[in-house]
Design a protein around this motif. Sequence first.
Motif, PDB file in Angstrom:
ATOM      1  N   VAL A 132      83.181  37.979 -35.410  1.00 31.61           N
ATOM      2  CA  VAL A 132      83.305  36.862 -36.331  1.00 31.61           C
ATOM      3  C   VAL A 132      82.089  36.849 -37.249  1.00 31.61           C
ATOM      4  N   SER A 133      82.280  36.392 -38.490  1.00 32.23           N
ATOM      5  CA  SER A 133      81.164  36.300 -39.425  1.00 32.23           C
ATOM      6  C   SER A 133      81.328  35.092 -40.332  1.00 32.23           C
ATOM      7  N   ASP A 134      80.196  34.396 -40.565  1.00 27.23           N
ATOM      8  CA  ASP A 134      80.157  33.322 -41.554  1.00 27.23           C
ATOM      9  C   ASP A 134      79.499  33.788 -42.843  1.00 27.23           C
ATOM     10  N   GLY A 135      79.250  35.104 -42.934  1.00 26.90           N
ATOM     11  CA  GLY A 135      78.643  35.673 -44.135  1.00 26.90           C
ATOM     12  C   GLY A 135      77.160  35.897 -44.025  1.00 26.90           C
ATOM     13  N   THR A 136      76.562  35.490 -42.902  1.00 22.74           N
ATOM     14  CA  THR A 136      75.136  35.708 -42.683  1.00 22.74           C
ATOM     15  C   THR A 136      74.935  36.713 -41.550  1.00 22.74           C
ATOM     16  N   THR A 137      73.744  37.291 -41.501  1.00 24.14           N
ATOM     17  CA  THR A 137      73.436  38.254 -40.435  1.00 24.14           C
ATOM     18  C   THR A 137      73.472  37.573 -39.071  1.00 24.14           C
ATOM     19  N   ALA A 138      72.824  36.410 -38.965  1.00 24.62           N
ATOM     20  CA  ALA A 138      72.776  35.697 -37.687  1.00 24.62           C
ATOM     21  C   ALA A 138      74.150  35.201 -37.262  1.00 24.62           C
ATOM     22  N   GLY A 139      74.982  34.889 -38.226  1.00 27.52           N
ATOM     23  CA  GLY A 139      76.308  34.350 -37.933  1.00 27.52           C
ATOM     24  C   GLY A 139      77.379  35.411 -37.785  1.00 27.52           C
ATOM     25  N   THR A 140      76.987  36.671 -37.663  1.00 33.81           N
ATOM     26  CA  THR A 140      77.921  37.776 -37.462  1.00 33.81           C
ATOM     27  C   THR A 140      77.728  38.309 -36.048  1.00 33.81           C
ATOM     28  N   GLN A 141      78.660  37.986 -35.172  1.00 33.29           N
ATOM     29  CA  GLN A 141      78.511  38.289 -33.762  1.00 33.29           C
ATOM     30  C   GLN A 141      79.829  38.756 -33.142  1.00 33.29           C
ATOM     31  N   MET A 142      79.718  39.489 -32.054  1.00 35.27           N
ATOM     32  CA  MET A 142      80.904  39.836 -31.288  1.00 35.27           C
ATOM     33  C   MET A 142      81.430  38.579 -30.604  1.00 35.27           C
ATOM     34  N   VAL A 143      82.735  38.354 -30.653  1.00 37.04           N
ATOM     35  CA  VAL A 143      83.331  37.168 -30.038  1.00 37.04           C
ATOM     36  C   VAL A 143      83.410  37.327 -28.534  1.00 37.04           C
ATOM     37  N   VAL A 144      83.931  38.472 -28.083  1.00 40.88           N
ATOM     38  CA  VAL A 144      84.113  38.704 -26.664  1.00 40.88           C
ATOM     39  C   VAL A 144      84.207  40.203 -26.405  1.00 40.88           C
ATOM     40  N   ASP A 145      83.709  40.625 -25.259  1.00 38.30           N
ATOM     41  CA  ASP A 145      83.848  42.022 -24.843  1.00 38.30           C
ATOM     42  C   ASP A 145      85.002  42.084 -23.845  1.00 38.30           C
ATOM     43  N   LEU A 146      86.221  42.222 -24.360  1.00 41.08           N
ATOM     44  CA  LEU A 146      87.402  42.179 -23.509  1.00 41.08           C
ATOM     45  C   LEU A 146      87.508  43.387 -22.585  1.00 41.08           C
ATOM     46  N   TYR A 147      87.033  44.517 -23.070  1.00 42.49           N
ATOM     47  CA  TYR A 147      87.102  45.749 -22.276  1.00 42.49           C
ATOM     48  C   TYR A 147      85.679  46.266 -22.128  1.00 42.49           C
ATOM     49  N   PRO A 148      84.966  45.863 -21.075  1.00 45.23           N
ATOM     50  CA  PRO A 148      83.547  46.227 -20.926  1.00 45.23           C
ATOM     51  C   PRO A 148      83.327  47.734 -20.986  1.00 45.23           C
ATOM     52  N   GLY A 149      82.217  48.094 -21.610  1.00 43.88           N
ATOM     53  CA  GLY A 149      81.896  49.499 -21.781  1.00 43.88           C
ATOM     54  C   GLY A 149      82.153  49.941 -23.204  1.00 43.88           C
ATOM     55  N   SER A 150      81.916  51.206 -23.474  1.00 39.74           N
ATOM     56  CA  SER A 150      81.999  51.731 -24.842  1.00 39.74           C
ATOM     57  C   SER A 150      83.421  52.020 -25.299  1.00 39.74           C
ATOM     58  N   THR A 151      84.409  51.867 -24.385  1.00 32.26           N
ATOM     59  CA  THR A 151      85.798  52.141 -24.779  1.00 32.26           C
ATOM     60  C   THR A 151      86.296  51.111 -25.768  1.00 32.26           C
ATOM     61  N   GLY A 152      86.107  49.828 -25.462  1.00 36.07           N
ATOM     62  CA  GLY A 152      86.545  48.758 -26.347  1.00 36.07           C
ATOM     63  C   GLY A 152      87.993  48.364 -26.106  1.00 36.07           C
ATOM     64  N   SER A 153      88.319  47.133 -26.473  1.00 38.44           N
ATOM     65  CA  SER A 153      89.692  46.638 -26.304  1.00 38.44           C
ATOM     66  C   SER A 153      90.581  46.981 -27.498  1.00 38.44           C
ATOM     67  N   ILE A 154      89.977  47.455 -28.596  1.00 37.51           N
ATOM     68  CA  ILE A 154      90.694  47.863 -29.816  1.00 37.51           C
ATOM     69  C   ILE A 154      91.676  46.781 -30.268  1.00 37.51           C
ATOM     70  N   PRO A 155      91.202  45.595 -30.631  1.00 33.02           N
ATOM     71  CA  PRO A 155      92.103  44.532 -31.095  1.00 33.02           C
ATOM     72  C   PRO A 155      92.819  44.935 -32.387  1.00 33.02           C
ATOM     73  N   SER A 156      94.023  44.411 -32.545  1.00 37.61           N
ATOM     74  CA  SER A 156      94.796  44.661 -33.770  1.00 37.61           C
ATOM     75  C   SER A 156      95.788  43.525 -33.965  1.00 37.61           C
ATOM     76  N   ASN A 157      96.480  43.535 -35.098  1.00 41.86           N
ATOM     77  CA  ASN A 157      97.518  42.542 -35.396  1.00 41.86           C
ATOM     78  C   ASN A 157      96.987  41.106 -35.316  1.00 41.86           C
ATOM     79  N   LEU A 158      95.795  40.852 -35.866  1.00 43.39           N
ATOM     80  CA  LEU A 158      95.223  39.510 -35.853  1.00 43.39           C
ATOM     81  C   LEU A 158      96.100  38.568 -36.672  1.00 43.39           C
ATOM     82  N   PHE A 159      96.415  37.390 -36.091  1.00 47.10           N
ATOM     83  CA  PHE A 159      97.322  36.453 -36.772  1.00 47.10           C
ATOM     84  C   PHE A 159      96.980  35.022 -36.362  1.00 47.10           C
ATOM     85  N   VAL A 160      96.920  34.131 -37.346  1.00 47.37           N
ATOM     86  CA  VAL A 160      96.598  32.731 -37.091  1.00 47.37           C
ATOM     87  C   VAL A 160      97.885  31.919 -36.974  1.00 47.37           C
ATOM     88  N   TYR A 161      97.989  31.170 -35.858  1.00 46.70           N
ATOM     89  CA  TYR A 161      99.150  30.320 -35.628  1.00 46.70           C
ATOM     90  C   TYR A 161      98.698  29.060 -34.886  1.00 46.70           C
TER      91      TYR A 161
END
Length: 522
Positions: free
Chosen positions: A293-322
């Motif tokens: 997530v980012s609010d446009g600043t360096t400090a406000g740009t952070q990882m939301v959650v580490d869903l898949y711990p380790g360097s593999t990653g959860s590879i999120p896709s299809n982001l949709f607001v509902y």
Amino acid sequence: MKKRVLILMQFVAIISYSQVSLVKDINPLGNSNPSGFTEMNNVLYFKAANNASGDDFELWRTDGTETGTYLVKDLNTSASSNPTGLFAFNNKIYFKAGGSLYTSDGTEIGTVLFKTSQFLYEPYFTELNNELYYARHFAPGQRGLFKFNGTAETQLSTGFEVRYLSKYGSANKIIFQSDGGIPEDWEIWQSNGTASGTSELADLFGGDNLGSEARQFFEVNGKVFFTAFGASGVGRELYITDGTTSGTVLVKNINPTISGGNAANSNPNNFTMFNNKLYFTANDATNGDELWVSDGTTAGTQMVVDLYPGSTGSIPSNLFVYNNALYFSADHPTLGREVFKCTTSNSVTNLKNISTGSGSSNPSNFIEYNGKLYFVAEDPINGRELWSSTGFNSTTNLVVDINTGSGNSNPDNLTVMGNNLYFSANDGNSGKGIELYKYIDPVLSVTNNELISVVIYPNPTTSTFNINGTNVHKLEIYDINGKKMKSLQASSTYNIADLKTGIYFIKVFNDSGIKVGRIVKD
């Protein structure tokens, strides 16, 4: 009173009858593979094939009926014209076919060459202030930026390539990538619709013959986020601009790794606006590809959650607001690839483990239709089919098993037009292949028991009413024909003084799902 009861009975019969139906068998010889749906004036335009190999794509249209679904024009009688990038402007559809730009008013005679060009990059068109912007050739080896007001064309630049056109509405500008006539010097450019106001916005990479290759322009709260390569050890990272040179800057070097003298890339992707911030995916090299997530600043740009711990990653896709939450598909070490939900407080949970155990439902194609979240997912029993949810585990269910049994109908290209949800699918049984379908569900399969379960008072009413219940999220009010009249946020009292006298049906969204009640407006 008898008339009101009769209307209620008729309404219940109508709304209890939800169905998926084939719009038309476009290609009796095989798959028509419809895609690229774009709506204009209550007509859906798309490309489809009607040859045995399913690859002779031309422009089609549908109004949702079999007779109203037909080929607009065969632009290439010997091969596929492959219309892509369909864009509605000024009551016409503009698109790329072959090596040129075309326009159509929906008729065969009105589907004609717009401008000859080649080497085009999607998106081919964007619109600003009721003018159409695009890039095209104007002489051999010469390309530039143009705009069209529906009658006359204006050339805004000469002699350079234009890519990734994007509207920057709050700044009243067009943002794009261009080489400025210097081969490979791809940088971020802008245009205010005049030749003098078309210029390079910033040189992020520095020097000629090498560029930042700025792209993925996405506006949030008056500024535009994008990705670009930076100078001095910065790979493809997240940038932002306020429309000025000094305000075009790196947001954060998410992946600062240097390997073999080359900067690594975090590759920000899947840009989505949620909770007045930018949500996206990125790889910081430590946690793999995760939700940020980012609010446009360096400090406000952070990882939301580490869903898949380790360097593999959860590879999120299809982001949709509902319904004030962010939904997406992601991998999980024990759940597989499933639907996840992120709240405004950045709490992330699994919506439902659709393919139980560590198997993956591989959800995709999220879209809102008639107050619910629809998407495509698979399970071992029903295969890959159409699903829906109101945001809770208990209300996340299979809509219909189009290809009965464990076979896959593979719904794709979900698109809403009017009261219908359109998509491509294969029923697996009729031998019709991948064709155009629609799902009709005016008020979401309401039953008599559900009607009785909602207490509305006073009823009848002349203006205001209350609902007996807790944890109500919102209401939607429909007339007896299933037309949505208005939406209301949760409140202690609801006002329908603006509606005409008659019978209305109220969908109540709460923690347990959706219930529907009847009210009489006097």
